[in-house]
Design a protein around this motif. Structure first.
Motif, PDB file in Angstrom:
ATOM      1  N   ASP A 191       0.835  -1.207   0.000  1.00  0.00           N
ATOM      2  CA  ASP A 191       0.000   0.000   0.000  1.00  0.00           C
ATOM      3  C   ASP A 191       0.869   1.256   0.000  1.00  0.00           C
ATOM      4  N   ASP A 196      -0.390  -2.935  -6.385  1.00  0.00           N
ATOM      5  CA  ASP A 196      -1.730  -3.518  -6.307  1.00  0.00           C
ATOM      6  C   ASP A 196      -1.619  -4.997  -5.952  1.00  0.00           C
ATOM      7  N   LEU A 197      -1.374  -5.280  -4.677  1.00  0.00           N
ATOM      8  CA  LEU A 197      -1.228  -6.655  -4.187  1.00  0.00           C
ATOM      9  C   LEU A 197      -2.536  -7.097  -3.546  1.00  0.00           C
ATOM     10  N   THR A 198      -3.093  -8.196  -4.032  1.00  0.00           N
ATOM     11  CA  THR A 198      -4.360  -8.687  -3.486  1.00  0.00           C
ATOM     12  C   THR A 198      -4.109  -9.477  -2.206  1.00  0.00           C
ATOM     13  N   ARG A 225       5.713  -4.235 -10.517  1.00  0.00           N
ATOM     14  CA  ARG A 225       4.923  -3.192  -9.876  1.00  0.00           C
ATOM     15  C   ARG A 225       3.740  -2.758 -10.740  1.00  0.00           C
ATOM     16  N   ASP A 226       3.588  -3.296 -11.935  1.00  0.00           N
ATOM     17  CA  ASP A 226       2.518  -2.873 -12.826  1.00  0.00           C
ATOM     18  C   ASP A 226       1.380  -3.888 -12.802  1.00  0.00           C
ATOM     19  N   GLY A 227       0.146  -3.397 -12.645  1.00  0.00           N
ATOM     20  CA  GLY A 227      -1.021  -4.267 -12.688  1.00  0.00           C
ATOM     21  C   GLY A 227      -1.257  -4.985 -11.374  1.00  0.00           C
ATOM     22  N   LYS A 228      -2.327  -5.752 -11.371  1.00  0.00           N
ATOM     23  CA  LYS A 228      -2.728  -6.463 -10.167  1.00  0.00           C
ATOM     24  C   LYS A 228      -1.822  -7.675  -9.949  1.00  0.00           C
ATOM     25  N   ILE A 229      -1.405  -7.869  -8.699  1.00  0.00           N
ATOM     26  CA  ILE A 229      -0.575  -9.020  -8.334  1.00  0.00           C
ATOM     27  C   ILE A 229      -1.421  -9.932  -7.458  1.00  0.00           C
ATOM     28  N   ASP A 230      -1.986 -10.977  -8.070  1.00  0.00           N
ATOM     29  CA  ASP A 230      -2.773 -11.949  -7.321  1.00  0.00           C
ATOM     30  C   ASP A 230      -2.053 -13.290  -7.330  1.00  0.00           C
TER      31      ASP A 230
END
Length: 558
Positions: A191, A196-198, A225-230
């Motif tokens: 954060d 964007d870490l789920t 660091r780009d996009g959602k990391i799920d």
């Protein structure tokens, strides 16, 4: 210039250290009360905060304005130690400075008072790498240090540090960080960094790090660091199979579905998965299965956390603890093979083939696994016994009953005997003469042992069948591995190896064979079961030891 997350987020005060409150609170009280030791020994696995706490302690001890035992990180001493300009605080790596000459030079410097701070401090990382002579050189100054001197030693392998060194230090043991604490820490950093870490992604990273904060932050850095990391993105980026795929692979191994299991390995390989990481995941699942089988009511904290309780329960059904132990042993051997084989794929494929096909293993562990499978089938009712077949067992021979060696009583798993040439017609013999003739047929003249006729040995087995446990009866009935010899007073049963001989050599089995042999041969017979190789018994080509089980007339597979 970009700085790695694990360096950027290294704790600056004791309050920033996660999961080690039992240590940080003690160190803070010692700094506040000025009751410091001259030597500390920090012990724990990698990435748990040993070096970070050593650096914080070095600043707190020399801080001009400490705050509740924490360094202020603003005074000249704190900033100088942080940026490396204060030469009185020295950090050494014992892996590259492990000789006795290095320690003697350190000992010669240590006697001088610090020039700009309160205490001269030596932080020695991986201290277990020192040689014995270096430890001996360090021992004297640890025993009688000057007032201004402090040592902070750190190691991941306490057993390699001499007891004489350990006894002169205050020892602090660092724990692995709990998955929940690690997850919250990762979400906090993500954060703050705008990543964007789920929640499921943070949970997966926490499990993969095995309690090491540095490993978790390095993995987060690796995912970008780009996009959602799920969780799905992490699995594809890091090169692991994932819990669902690992559970599916183990399910295929359990059912013996070799073709699909090999196809999964091929898919992992083509998609760039790390074979060693896949093997680690399989081993973790085997461990969870074993814990569940031995203690179904175990709390969730005992499991690896990579697999749900539902998946573990489903996979554990119908698998014995002995078989899981053999799985773990095979996985351990595969981990060793990874270091020696030219391709890691081959090592994993050989492991999967052995696990899915226990008959390929020639060791006792695989044989024990197969026996446990048979016992489980017997106990669960997967075998059905035919009452008609059991009732057809012959009674003890008498003067009015034909010889039990006739063709109609031959066991159903044997080939049909070749027809004998017709014997010349003879007058009917008296009953006692008929019995003597049968005995003479089984035992040649003299006391020397001779191989028992197939009909005689089969008749003895069939008569004793009801008194022998089915798994032992299966071993005794295996013509490829077992043979019998009969002398005047002894029936010798050759089992072929010591394992099956030990299994079969029970009081109940011996008594049952003795009674049956006495009835068939018409005299008192002793029974000896030995592990020696059967004399001149050929191995039927293309026949597996378990194949004969399906030919029993009293056993049927459901």
């Amino acid at each position: 210039m970009y700085q790695a997350l694990y360096r950027k987020w290294r704790p600056k005060t004791f309050d920033d250290v996660i999961g080690q409150k039992h240590i940080t609170e003690t160190l803070k009280r010692q700094v506040e009360s000025d009751r410091l030791s001259h030597a500390y020994l920090f012990v724990g696995t990698r990435g748990t905060g040993k070096t970070s706490c050593a650096k914080i302690l070095s600043r707190a001890v020399n801080c001009e304005h400490p705050v509740d035992g924490n360094p202020c990180n603003k005074c000249a001493a704190c900033t100088g130690i942080e940026n490396g300009t204060v030469l009185d605080v020295v950090e050494l790596d014992a892996a590259s400075n492990n000789g006795v000459d290095n320690v003697r030079a350190l000992r010669d410097e240590a006697v001088y008072s610090p020039s700009s701070v309160k205490k001269r401090i030596y932080i020695v990382d991986e201290v277990h790498m020192m040689s014995n002579s270096a430890f001996n050189a360090l021992l004297k100054i640890l025993e009688e240090p000057p007032e201004h001197l402090m040592f902070i030693l750190a190691t991941t392998e306490l057993h390699k540090v001499p007891a004489t060194i350990v006894s002169r230090c205050q020892r602090f043991s660092f724990k692995r960080i709990l998955p929940e604490d690690m997850k919250n820490h990762l979400l906090h950093i993500a954060d703050a960094e705008g990543i964007d870490l789920t929640s499921d992604g943070a949970e997966l990273l926490a499990r993969l790090s095995d309690g090491a904060v540095r490993d978790a932050l390095s993995l987060l850095d690796q995912c970008g660091r780009d996009g959602k990391i799920d969780s799905d993105f992490i699995i594809s980026t890091i090169g692991i199979a994932g819990s669902a795929e690992t559970a599916k692979l183990v399910s295929l191994v359990k059912s013996g579905n070799t073709p699909e299991a090999l196809q999964m390995i091929d898919s992992f390989y083509k998609n760039g998965k790390d074979m060693a990481a896949v093997l680690d995941e399989i081993t973790a699942l085997f461990r969870d299965l074993l814990i569940y089988k031995m203690s179904p009511a175990s709390p969730g904290s005992l499991f690896s956390g990579m697999f749900s309780k539902e998946v573990i329960t489903e996979l554990a059904e119908g698998v014995s603890p002995e078989k899981i132990m053999w799985w773990l042993s095979a996985a351990k051997d595969a981990a060793q093979d990874l270091k020696t084989f030219s391709t890691s794929r081959l090592a994993l494929e050989m492991c999967i083939l052995r696990l899915a096909n226990p008959e390929l293993g020639g060791d006792y562990a695989s044989l024990s696994s197969r026996i446990c499978t048979l016992e489980e089938r017997l106990n669960s009712g997967n075998f059905t016994f035919s009452p008609a077949s059991a009732a057809s067992a012959p009674a003890a021979p008498s003067d009015d009953v034909p010889s039990p060696s006739q063709d109609d009583d031959a066991p159903p798993w044997e080939e049909e005997p070749e027809p004998h040439a017709p014997a010349p017609t003879k007058p009917a013999a008296a009953p006692h003469e008929a019995k003597s003739a049968e005995t003479a047929k089984a035992v040649p003249s003299g006391s020397a042992a001779a191989p028992a006729g197939a009909d005689t040995w089969d008749s003895i087995l069939k008569l004793a069948q009801g008194e022998i446990d089915p798994p032992i009866f299966f071993f005794l009935s295996d013509k490829a591995e077992v043979a019998a010899e009969i002398s005047d007073t002894t029936l010798t049963v050759y089992m072929g190896n010591d394992f099956t001989a030990n299994v079969a050599n029970t009081t109940e089995t011996v008594e049952a064979l003795k009674s049956a042999a006495g009835s068939v041969l018409g005299r008192q017979i002793n029974v000896k079961i030995t592990e020696e190789t059967p004399p001149a018994v050929p191995q039927p080509e293309g026949r597996d030891k378990l194949d004969s089980l399906s030919k029993f007339d009293i056993i049927k597979f459901e």
